[in-house]
Design a protein around this motif. Sequence first.
Motif, PDB file in Angstrom:
ATOM      1  N   THR A  76     -89.415  19.964  16.481  1.00  0.00           N
ATOM      2  CA  THR A  76     -88.438  19.077  15.851  1.00  0.00           C
ATOM      3  C   THR A  76     -87.416  18.655  16.898  1.00  0.00           C
ATOM      4  OG1 THR A  76     -87.106  20.989  15.182  1.00  0.00           O
ATOM      5  CG2 THR A  76     -88.688  20.135  13.597  1.00  0.00           C
ATOM      6  N   PRO A  77     -87.106  17.356  16.994  1.00  0.00           N
ATOM      7  CA  PRO A  77     -86.126  16.909  17.997  1.00  0.00           C
ATOM      8  C   PRO A  77     -84.757  17.523  17.799  1.00  0.00           C
ATOM      9  CG  PRO A  77     -87.385  15.054  17.122  1.00  0.00           C
ATOM     10  CD  PRO A  77     -87.713  16.230  16.267  1.00  0.00           C
ATOM     11  N   ILE A  78     -84.373  17.766  16.562  1.00  0.00           N
ATOM     12  CA  ILE A  78     -83.116  18.449  16.253  1.00  0.00           C
ATOM     13  C   ILE A  78     -83.446  19.597  15.308  1.00  0.00           C
ATOM     14  CG2 ILE A  78     -80.801  18.231  15.273  1.00  0.00           C
ATOM     15  CD1 ILE A  78     -80.919  15.254  15.824  1.00  0.00           C
ATOM     16  N   TRP A  79     -83.093  20.823  15.720  1.00  0.00           N
ATOM     17  CA  TRP A  79     -83.381  21.989  14.895  1.00  0.00           C
ATOM     18  C   TRP A  79     -82.067  22.510  14.318  1.00  0.00           C
ATOM     19  CZ3 TRP A  79     -86.893  23.611  12.022  1.00  0.00           C
ATOM     20  CH2 TRP A  79     -87.052  24.951  11.659  1.00  0.00           C
ATOM     21  N   PRO A  80     -81.654  22.051  13.117  1.00  0.00           N
ATOM     22  CA  PRO A  80     -80.354  22.409  12.542  1.00  0.00           C
ATOM     23  C   PRO A  80     -80.111  23.903  12.343  1.00  0.00           C
ATOM     24  CG  PRO A  80     -81.341  20.559  11.366  1.00  0.00           C
ATOM     25  CD  PRO A  80     -82.397  21.102  12.267  1.00  0.00           C
ATOM     26  N   PRO A  81     -81.134  24.741  12.064  1.00  0.00           N
ATOM     27  CA  PRO A  81     -80.840  26.156  11.823  1.00  0.00           C
ATOM     28  C   PRO A  81     -80.106  26.862  12.955  1.00  0.00           C
ATOM     29  CG  PRO A  81     -83.044  25.648  11.054  1.00  0.00           C
ATOM     30  CD  PRO A  81     -82.549  24.432  11.767  1.00  0.00           C
ATOM     31  N   THR A  82     -80.352  26.460  14.209  1.00  0.00           N
ATOM     32  CA  THR A  82     -79.612  27.113  15.291  1.00  0.00           C
ATOM     33  C   THR A  82     -78.119  26.836  15.180  1.00  0.00           C
ATOM     34  OG1 THR A  82     -80.036  25.189  16.720  1.00  0.00           O
ATOM     35  CG2 THR A  82     -81.574  27.030  16.851  1.00  0.00           C
ATOM     36  N   GLY A  83     -77.761  25.603  14.806  1.00  0.00           N
ATOM     37  CA  GLY A  83     -76.350  25.298  14.607  1.00  0.00           C
ATOM     38  C   GLY A  83     -75.750  26.064  13.447  1.00  0.00           C
ATOM     39  N   VAL A  84     -76.520  26.205  12.360  1.00  0.00           N
ATOM     40  CA  VAL A  84     -76.054  26.990  11.215  1.00  0.00           C
ATOM     41  C   VAL A  84     -75.847  28.441  11.619  1.00  0.00           C
ATOM     42  CG1 VAL A  84     -76.681  27.823   8.915  1.00  0.00           C
ATOM     43  CG2 VAL A  84     -77.121  25.438   9.548  1.00  0.00           C
ATOM     44  N   ALA A  85     -76.772  29.000  12.378  1.00  0.00           N
ATOM     45  CA  ALA A  85     -76.685  30.403  12.775  1.00  0.00           C
ATOM     46  C   ALA A  85     -75.465  30.661  13.654  1.00  0.00           C
ATOM     47  CB  ALA A  85     -77.962  30.811  13.510  1.00  0.00           C
ATOM     48  N   VAL A  86     -75.240  29.814  14.646  1.00  0.00           N
ATOM     49  CA  VAL A  86     -74.094  30.011  15.544  1.00  0.00           C
ATOM     50  C   VAL A  86     -72.783  29.844  14.776  1.00  0.00           C
ATOM     51  CG1 VAL A  86     -72.903  29.117  17.581  1.00  0.00           C
ATOM     52  CG2 VAL A  86     -75.391  29.324  17.579  1.00  0.00           C
ATOM     53  N   ALA A  87     -72.719  28.868  13.880  1.00  0.00           N
ATOM     54  CA  ALA A  87     -71.505  28.669  13.093  1.00  0.00           C
ATOM     55  C   ALA A  87     -71.227  29.865  12.186  1.00  0.00           C
ATOM     56  CB  ALA A  87     -71.616  27.386  12.269  1.00  0.00           C
ATOM     57  N   CYS A  88     -72.254  30.394  11.544  1.00  0.00           N
ATOM     58  CA  CYS A  88     -72.069  31.568  10.678  1.00  0.00           C
ATOM     59  C   CYS A  88     -71.565  32.766  11.468  1.00  0.00           C
ATOM     60  CB  CYS A  88     -73.376  31.906   9.974  1.00  0.00           C
ATOM     61  SG  CYS A  88     -73.859  30.723   8.694  1.00  0.00           S
ATOM     62  N   GLY A 135     -73.062  28.153  24.544  1.00  0.00           N
ATOM     63  CA  GLY A 135     -73.616  28.265  23.206  1.00  0.00           C
ATOM     64  C   GLY A 135     -74.929  27.536  23.017  1.00  0.00           C
ATOM     65  N   ALA A 136     -75.092  26.388  23.694  1.00  0.00           N
ATOM     66  CA  ALA A 136     -76.292  25.574  23.488  1.00  0.00           C
ATOM     67  C   ALA A 136     -77.291  25.723  24.632  1.00  0.00           C
ATOM     68  CB  ALA A 136     -75.896  24.110  23.316  1.00  0.00           C
ATOM     69  N   LEU A 137     -76.924  25.274  25.819  1.00  0.00           N
ATOM     70  CA  LEU A 137     -77.898  25.191  26.909  1.00  0.00           C
ATOM     71  C   LEU A 137     -78.350  26.557  27.416  1.00  0.00           C
ATOM     72  CD1 LEU A 137     -76.396  22.214  28.946  1.00  0.00           C
ATOM     73  CD2 LEU A 137     -78.094  22.175  27.112  1.00  0.00           C
ATOM     74  N   THR A 138     -77.448  27.507  27.512  1.00  0.00           N
ATOM     75  CA  THR A 138     -77.811  28.822  28.061  1.00  0.00           C
ATOM     76  C   THR A 138     -78.476  29.716  27.017  1.00  0.00           C
ATOM     77  OG1 THR A 138     -76.009  28.729  29.689  1.00  0.00           O
ATOM     78  CG2 THR A 138     -76.925  30.902  29.174  1.00  0.00           C
ATOM     79  N   SER A 139     -77.832  29.884  25.882  1.00  0.00           N
ATOM     80  CA  SER A 139     -78.344  30.831  24.886  1.00  0.00           C
ATOM     81  C   SER A 139     -79.683  30.413  24.304  1.00  0.00           C
ATOM     82  CB  SER A 139     -77.319  30.992  23.763  1.00  0.00           C
ATOM     83  OG  SER A 139     -76.088  31.458  24.270  1.00  0.00           O
ATOM     84  N   MET A 140     -79.892  29.111  24.135  1.00  0.00           N
ATOM     85  CA  MET A 140     -81.146  28.656  23.531  1.00  0.00           C
ATOM     86  C   MET A 140     -82.338  28.775  24.475  1.00  0.00           C
ATOM     87  SD  MET A 140     -80.296  28.162  20.523  1.00  0.00           S
ATOM     88  CE  MET A 140     -78.826  29.205  20.573  1.00  0.00           C
ATOM     89  N   GLY A 196     -84.435  20.836  21.442  1.00  0.00           N
ATOM     90  CA  GLY A 196     -84.284  20.778  19.991  1.00  0.00           C
ATOM     91  C   GLY A 196     -83.343  21.851  19.473  1.00  0.00           C
ATOM     92  N   ASP A 197     -83.481  23.091  19.972  1.00  0.00           N
ATOM     93  CA  ASP A 197     -82.570  24.164  19.563  1.00  0.00           C
ATOM     94  C   ASP A 197     -81.151  23.893  20.037  1.00  0.00           C
ATOM     95  OD1 ASP A 197     -84.707  25.389  18.418  1.00  0.00           O
ATOM     96  OD2 ASP A 197     -84.801  27.087  19.786  1.00  0.00           O
ATOM     97  N   ALA A 198     -81.005  23.402  21.269  1.00  0.00           N
ATOM     98  CA  ALA A 198     -79.672  23.107  21.803  1.00  0.00           C
ATOM     99  C   ALA A 198     -78.999  21.986  21.015  1.00  0.00           C
ATOM    100  CB  ALA A 198     -79.768  22.735  23.282  1.00  0.00           C
ATOM    101  N   MET A 199     -79.772  20.979  20.612  1.00  0.00           N
ATOM    102  CA  MET A 199     -79.210  19.885  19.833  1.00  0.00           C
ATOM    103  C   MET A 199     -78.683  20.376  18.495  1.00  0.00           C
ATOM    104  SD  MET A 199     -79.078  17.057  21.384  1.00  0.00           S
ATOM    105  CE  MET A 199     -78.648  16.169  19.899  1.00  0.00           C
ATOM    106  N   GLY A 200     -79.342  21.349  17.898  1.00  0.00           N
ATOM    107  CA  GLY A 200     -78.833  21.900  16.647  1.00  0.00           C
ATOM    108  C   GLY A 200     -77.449  22.507  16.816  1.00  0.00           C
ATOM    109  N   VAL A 201     -77.243  23.198  17.938  1.00  0.00           N
ATOM    110  CA  VAL A 201     -75.927  23.790  18.210  1.00  0.00           C
ATOM    111  C   VAL A 201     -74.898  22.711  18.503  1.00  0.00           C
ATOM    112  CG1 VAL A 201     -74.639  25.357  19.716  1.00  0.00           C
ATOM    113  CG2 VAL A 201     -76.987  25.918  19.038  1.00  0.00           C
TER     114      VAL A 201
END
Length: 337
Positions: free
Chosen positions: A47-59, A129-134, A166-171
């Motif tokens: 997926t070009p954008i994976w929203p769950p990674t953003g949800v997880a980091v925000a939570c 949060g995005a580029l390194t951790s993902m 995709g994971d980084a874009m979610g974050v």
Amino acid sequence: MAGVVGIEDLRRTGAFALQTLAVAGGYYAAGRLGLLRDMVVEGAVFTPIWPPTGVAVACLLILGLRAWPGIALGVLLVIVHLTTLRPDVLGNLAGNTVAPVCAYLLLRRVGFRTDLSRLRDGLALVFLGALTSMLISSTVGVGMLVVTDRLDTDSFWPVWLAWWVGDAMGVLIVTPLLLLLHGARRPLPMARWKEAVGLAAIACVVVPVATRDEASLLFLAYPLLIWAALRFRLVGSMLCALFTSVMATLAATDGIGPFDGLTSIDVMIKLQAFNGTMAMIALLLSAVVTEQRNTRRSVERACQELVEILEHLTAGDTPHTRPPGDTDERGDRPGPP
């Protein structure tokens, strides 16, 4: 007393269970939303954008480390939705859980603020949060595909790049919006609402044209993004970036507009470069604007306090600086020293 303690423990356990289910439900819902549009690179679906990674980091940033069981449960639910449970699934489960936790720990270590009011907070979210951790989730996920012979070794890097971005874009897109929603305190003034409606109306016309016209007019989205960042700061710029990224993703998965006639790898590179640029510009530019405004307000507040102090001192010195010919409160002329 023991009964009261038992009731308190039961309440805490129930609250933790509800919180875990809520986090898992949010992660799963974001995963289903992200799966609505996917692409195929070297035989692997991403997926070009994976929203769950953003949800997880925000939570994690909002609730702390106690949110990780909900993230793990959400990852498991998404995996079950996609495929059957196998031993190699444990690797994906671990990678997709550890990556957001790593992002949280890195952000906490550098003093990250969830209001994103400083440029350093935006830079930390982008690079830590995005580029390194993902890197963790993408490396583990694609590595498991290679180990289980579901992906050729020669295809590792293209699939890994698509997964990572995709994971980084979610974050980059989802996490700031959730943090803003959590910290929202007051609505916009009425004058700003009129401008916001005007910006939204123009974006609804310009962005579809920019993302679907064969002349490749993607650059038309940048003035709107700058307008949103300067006038509405993070909330405006991130909403504009989210809308533009979604429209670009729809055009890319349909193979129309600027993405017409390109190979799957070329589509992936062009789309991810555009989405990543949009998200980083929105995040960093709005952070700079917010930091400058906060600095100006701090200076104005300090100047106001200084004026009040000077007025107080001047009022206190008045009785000692009366001219020699003035009279005191009783009307008598001051006597000789």
